[in-house]
Design a protein around this motif. Structure first.
Motif, PDB file in Angstrom:
ATOM      1  N   MET A   1       0.844  -1.168   0.000  1.00  0.00           N
ATOM      2  CA  MET A   1       0.000   0.000   0.000  1.00  0.00           C
ATOM      3  C   MET A   1       0.893   1.235   0.000  1.00  0.00           C
ATOM      4  SD  MET A   1      -2.837   1.205   2.748  1.00  0.00           S
ATOM      5  CE  MET A   1      -1.740   2.000   3.880  1.00  0.00           C
ATOM      6  N   THR A   2       0.443   2.226  -0.752  1.00  0.00           N
ATOM      7  CA  THR A   2       1.163   3.487  -0.776  1.00  0.00           C
ATOM      8  C   THR A   2       0.185   4.628  -1.055  1.00  0.00           C
ATOM      9  OG1 THR A   2       3.022   4.695  -1.732  1.00  0.00           O
ATOM     10  CG2 THR A   2       1.738   3.343  -3.247  1.00  0.00           C
ATOM     11  N   THR A   3       0.550   5.776  -0.610  1.00  0.00           N
ATOM     12  CA  THR A   3      -0.219   6.986  -0.952  1.00  0.00           C
ATOM     13  C   THR A   3       0.566   7.842  -1.941  1.00  0.00           C
ATOM     14  OG1 THR A   3       0.715   8.162   0.942  1.00  0.00           O
ATOM     15  CG2 THR A   3      -1.414   7.045   1.273  1.00  0.00           C
ATOM     16  N   ASP A   4       1.730   7.360  -2.331  1.00  0.00           N
ATOM     17  CA  ASP A   4       2.592   8.100  -3.239  1.00  0.00           C
ATOM     18  C   ASP A   4       2.344   7.660  -4.685  1.00  0.00           C
ATOM     19  OD1 ASP A   4       4.900   9.853  -3.842  1.00  0.00           O
ATOM     20  OD2 ASP A   4       5.839   7.951  -4.413  1.00  0.00           O
ATOM     21  N   GLY A   5       1.903   8.575  -5.522  1.00  0.00           N
ATOM     22  CA  GLY A   5       1.596   8.267  -6.917  1.00  0.00           C
ATOM     23  C   GLY A   5       2.787   7.749  -7.698  1.00  0.00           C
ATOM     24  N   ALA A   6       3.969   8.313  -7.458  1.00  0.00           N
ATOM     25  CA  ALA A   6       5.167   7.874  -8.175  1.00  0.00           C
ATOM     26  C   ALA A   6       5.510   6.424  -7.825  1.00  0.00           C
ATOM     27  CB  ALA A   6       6.346   8.793  -7.859  1.00  0.00           C
ATOM     28  N   THR A   7       5.353   6.069  -6.561  1.00  0.00           N
ATOM     29  CA  THR A   7       5.620   4.690  -6.144  1.00  0.00           C
ATOM     30  C   THR A   7       4.623   3.744  -6.805  1.00  0.00           C
ATOM     31  OG1 THR A   7       6.536   5.410  -4.031  1.00  0.00           O
ATOM     32  CG2 THR A   7       5.743   3.129  -4.153  1.00  0.00           C
ATOM     33  N   ALA A   8       3.352   4.122  -6.828  1.00  0.00           N
ATOM     34  CA  ALA A   8       2.324   3.280  -7.458  1.00  0.00           C
ATOM     35  C   ALA A   8       2.616   3.087  -8.945  1.00  0.00           C
ATOM     36  CB  ALA A   8       0.943   3.891  -7.258  1.00  0.00           C
ATOM     37  N   ARG A   9       3.009   4.148  -9.655  1.00  0.00           N
ATOM     38  CA  ARG A   9       3.347   4.030 -11.075  1.00  0.00           C
ATOM     39  C   ARG A   9       4.561   3.118 -11.270  1.00  0.00           C
ATOM     40  NH1 ARG A   9       1.250   9.113 -10.864  1.00  0.00           N
ATOM     41  NH2 ARG A   9       3.201  10.178 -10.391  1.00  0.00           N
ATOM     42  N   ALA A  10       5.536   3.204 -10.391  1.00  0.00           N
ATOM     43  CA  ALA A  10       6.718   2.337 -10.480  1.00  0.00           C
ATOM     44  C   ALA A  10       6.317   0.875 -10.277  1.00  0.00           C
ATOM     45  CB  ALA A  10       7.776   2.760  -9.465  1.00  0.00           C
ATOM     46  N   TRP A  11       5.457   0.600  -9.296  1.00  0.00           N
ATOM     47  CA  TRP A  11       4.978  -0.764  -9.079  1.00  0.00           C
ATOM     48  C   TRP A  11       4.261  -1.268 -10.328  1.00  0.00           C
ATOM     49  CZ3 TRP A  11       2.238  -0.014  -3.696  1.00  0.00           C
ATOM     50  CH2 TRP A  11       3.212   0.060  -2.698  1.00  0.00           C
ATOM     51  N   PHE A  12       3.413  -0.421 -10.878  1.00  0.00           N
ATOM     52  CA  PHE A  12       2.610  -0.793 -12.047  1.00  0.00           C
ATOM     53  C   PHE A  12       3.517  -1.212 -13.204  1.00  0.00           C
ATOM     54  CE2 PHE A  12      -0.069   0.172 -15.771  1.00  0.00           C
ATOM     55  CZ  PHE A  12      -1.210  -0.532 -15.429  1.00  0.00           C
ATOM     56  N   THR A  13       4.601  -0.493 -13.386  1.00  0.00           N
ATOM     57  CA  THR A  13       5.526  -0.772 -14.486  1.00  0.00           C
ATOM     58  C   THR A  13       6.498  -1.889 -14.161  1.00  0.00           C
ATOM     59  OG1 THR A  13       5.401   1.535 -15.179  1.00  0.00           O
ATOM     60  CG2 THR A  13       7.263   0.249 -15.998  1.00  0.00           C
ATOM     61  N   ASN A  14       7.076  -1.875 -12.987  1.00  0.00           N
ATOM     62  CA  ASN A  14       8.181  -2.772 -12.662  1.00  0.00           C
ATOM     63  C   ASN A  14       7.777  -4.138 -12.124  1.00  0.00           C
ATOM     64  OD1 ASN A  14       9.886  -0.687 -13.415  1.00  0.00           O
ATOM     65  ND2 ASN A  14      10.014   0.118 -11.333  1.00  0.00           N
ATOM     66  N   CYS A  15       6.535  -4.321 -11.738  1.00  0.00           N
ATOM     67  CA  CYS A  15       6.134  -5.595 -11.122  1.00  0.00           C
ATOM     68  C   CYS A  15       5.415  -6.539 -12.086  1.00  0.00           C
ATOM     69  CB  CYS A  15       5.264  -5.337  -9.901  1.00  0.00           C
ATOM     70  SG  CYS A  15       6.180  -4.534  -8.560  1.00  0.00           S
ATOM     71  N   ARG A  16       5.314  -6.179 -13.360  1.00  0.00           N
ATOM     72  CA  ARG A  16       4.651  -7.050 -14.342  1.00  0.00           C
ATOM     73  C   ARG A  16       5.312  -8.422 -14.407  1.00  0.00           C
ATOM     74  NH1 ARG A  16       3.924  -2.896 -19.371  1.00  0.00           N
ATOM     75  NH2 ARG A  16       2.261  -1.683 -18.425  1.00  0.00           N
ATOM     76  N   HIS A  17       6.646  -8.446 -14.385  1.00  0.00           N
ATOM     77  CA  HIS A  17       7.363  -9.718 -14.509  1.00  0.00           C
ATOM     78  C   HIS A  17       7.039 -10.684 -13.371  1.00  0.00           C
ATOM     79  CE1 HIS A  17       9.919  -7.513 -11.717  1.00  0.00           C
ATOM     80  NE2 HIS A  17      10.372  -8.681 -11.318  1.00  0.00           N
ATOM     81  N   ALA A  18       6.541 -10.167 -12.254  1.00  0.00           N
ATOM     82  CA  ALA A  18       6.181 -11.018 -11.121  1.00  0.00           C
ATOM     83  C   ALA A  18       4.736 -11.512 -11.211  1.00  0.00           C
ATOM     84  CB  ALA A  18       6.381 -10.254  -9.813  1.00  0.00           C
ATOM     85  N   GLY A  19       4.048 -11.160 -12.318  1.00  0.00           N
ATOM     86  CA  GLY A  19       2.672 -11.603 -12.502  1.00  0.00           C
ATOM     87  C   GLY A  19       1.637 -10.690 -11.880  1.00  0.00           C
ATOM     88  N   ILE A  20       2.035  -9.486 -11.450  1.00  0.00           N
ATOM     89  CA  ILE A  20       1.082  -8.540 -10.879  1.00  0.00           C
ATOM     90  C   ILE A  20       0.143  -8.082 -11.994  1.00  0.00           C
ATOM     91  CG2 ILE A  20       0.804  -6.306  -9.726  1.00  0.00           C
ATOM     92  CD1 ILE A  20       2.153  -8.479  -7.997  1.00  0.00           C
ATOM     93  N   GLU A  21      -1.153  -8.264 -11.801  1.00  0.00           N
ATOM     94  CA  GLU A  21      -2.134  -7.953 -12.831  1.00  0.00           C
ATOM     95  C   GLU A  21      -2.469  -6.478 -12.920  1.00  0.00           C
ATOM     96  OE1 GLU A  21      -5.633 -10.426 -12.805  1.00  0.00           O
ATOM     97  OE2 GLU A  21      -4.509 -12.056 -11.913  1.00  0.00           O
ATOM     98  N   GLY A  22      -2.182  -5.724 -11.903  1.00  0.00           N
ATOM     99  CA  GLY A  22      -2.522  -4.306 -11.913  1.00  0.00           C
ATOM    100  C   GLY A  22      -2.573  -3.771 -10.498  1.00  0.00           C
ATOM    101  N   LEU A  23      -3.224  -2.639 -10.363  1.00  0.00           N
ATOM    102  CA  LEU A  23      -3.350  -1.986  -9.063  1.00  0.00           C
ATOM    103  C   LEU A  23      -4.809  -1.756  -8.728  1.00  0.00           C
ATOM    104  CD1 LEU A  23      -0.658   0.824  -9.523  1.00  0.00           C
ATOM    105  CD2 LEU A  23      -0.377  -1.356  -8.332  1.00  0.00           C
ATOM    106  N   VAL A  24      -5.106  -1.709  -7.450  1.00  0.00           N
ATOM    107  CA  VAL A  24      -6.429  -1.310  -6.982  1.00  0.00           C
ATOM    108  C   VAL A  24      -6.279   0.078  -6.383  1.00  0.00           C
ATOM    109  CG1 VAL A  24      -8.295  -1.778  -5.347  1.00  0.00           C
ATOM    110  CG2 VAL A  24      -7.164  -3.676  -6.556  1.00  0.00           C
ATOM    111  N   VAL A  25      -7.092   1.008  -6.880  1.00  0.00           N
ATOM    112  CA  VAL A  25      -7.042   2.390  -6.420  1.00  0.00           C
ATOM    113  C   VAL A  25      -8.294   2.647  -5.578  1.00  0.00           C
ATOM    114  CG1 VAL A  25      -6.922   4.797  -7.150  1.00  0.00           C
ATOM    115  CG2 VAL A  25      -5.812   3.033  -8.528  1.00  0.00           C
ATOM    116  N   LYS A  26      -8.076   3.129  -4.370  1.00  0.00           N
ATOM    117  CA  LYS A  26      -9.205   3.387  -3.465  1.00  0.00           C
ATOM    118  C   LYS A  26      -8.800   4.444  -2.451  1.00  0.00           C
ATOM    119  CE  LYS A  26      -8.228  -0.050   0.084  1.00  0.00           C
ATOM    120  NZ  LYS A  26      -8.479   0.805   1.218  1.00  0.00           N
TER     121      LYS A  26
END
Length: 168
Positions: A1-26
């Motif tokens: 979990m993060t409240t930092d937009g830059a961190t969330a964008r980095a996860w979205f881009t860099n975690c694909r290889h680990a099978g992460i399907e996306g992010l949940v925004v709430k």
């Protein structure tokens, strides 16, 4: 979990290889409410190429494409697209040809293969010579896409041989 937009964008881009399907925004204080869509799921999709090995519907008015890739020299089903637009269906009808008797796929498959019920889906097998560009999410199960692909366009600049090794 993060409240930092830059961190969330980095996860979205860099975690694909680990099978992460996306992010949940709430919202930070938001709680899950069954039956309501108050949270937003942002899926990670990337452009890739597949071989069009069959369609559903008819050859002239295809409903969806059935995508394949070669594994150990055998063309295997790896997914199905969302419904095609009328324009996409007509354009594909002009370039796809019915397959001969040596096509490796069955005449019908269980729709559970595509994440649906126990019903059977009839395949209109085509000569596996047309490569299609699709948008696919990162979720794979046994080497096949868990969610429907979004067909973008035929790739006449590529041949099935150009995709060798992608299904391995």
């Amino acid at each position: 979990m993060t409240t930092d937009g830059a961190t969330a964008r980095a996860w979205f881009t860099n975690c694909r290889h680990a099978g992460i399907e996306g992010l949940v925004v709430k919202g930070a204080d938001s709680v899950y409410t069954p039956g309501r869509r108050s949270w937003i799921k942002v899926k990670s999709r990337e452009s890739t190429e597949v071989i069009i090995g069959a369609v559903t519907g008819s050859l002239e008015r295809s409903d969806t494409i059935v995508a394949g890739l070669y594994r150990s020299g055998v063309l295997e089903i790896v997914g199905r697209s969302t419904p095609l637009t009328t324009t996409q269906s007509r354009a594909l009808g002009a370039v796809l040809t019915a397959a001969g008797p040596d096509h490796p796929w069955p005449d019908e498959v269980s729709s559970s293969r595509f994440g649906a019920s126990r019903d059977r889906v009839a395949l209109v097998k085509v000569e596996p010579v047309v490569v299609g560009e699709v948008l696919a999410d990162t979720a794979l199960q046994a080497g096949a896409y868990r969610h429907p692909l979004r067909f973008l366009r035929p790739r006449f600049d590529l041949s099935p041989e150009d995709l060798q090794g992608r299904g391995e």
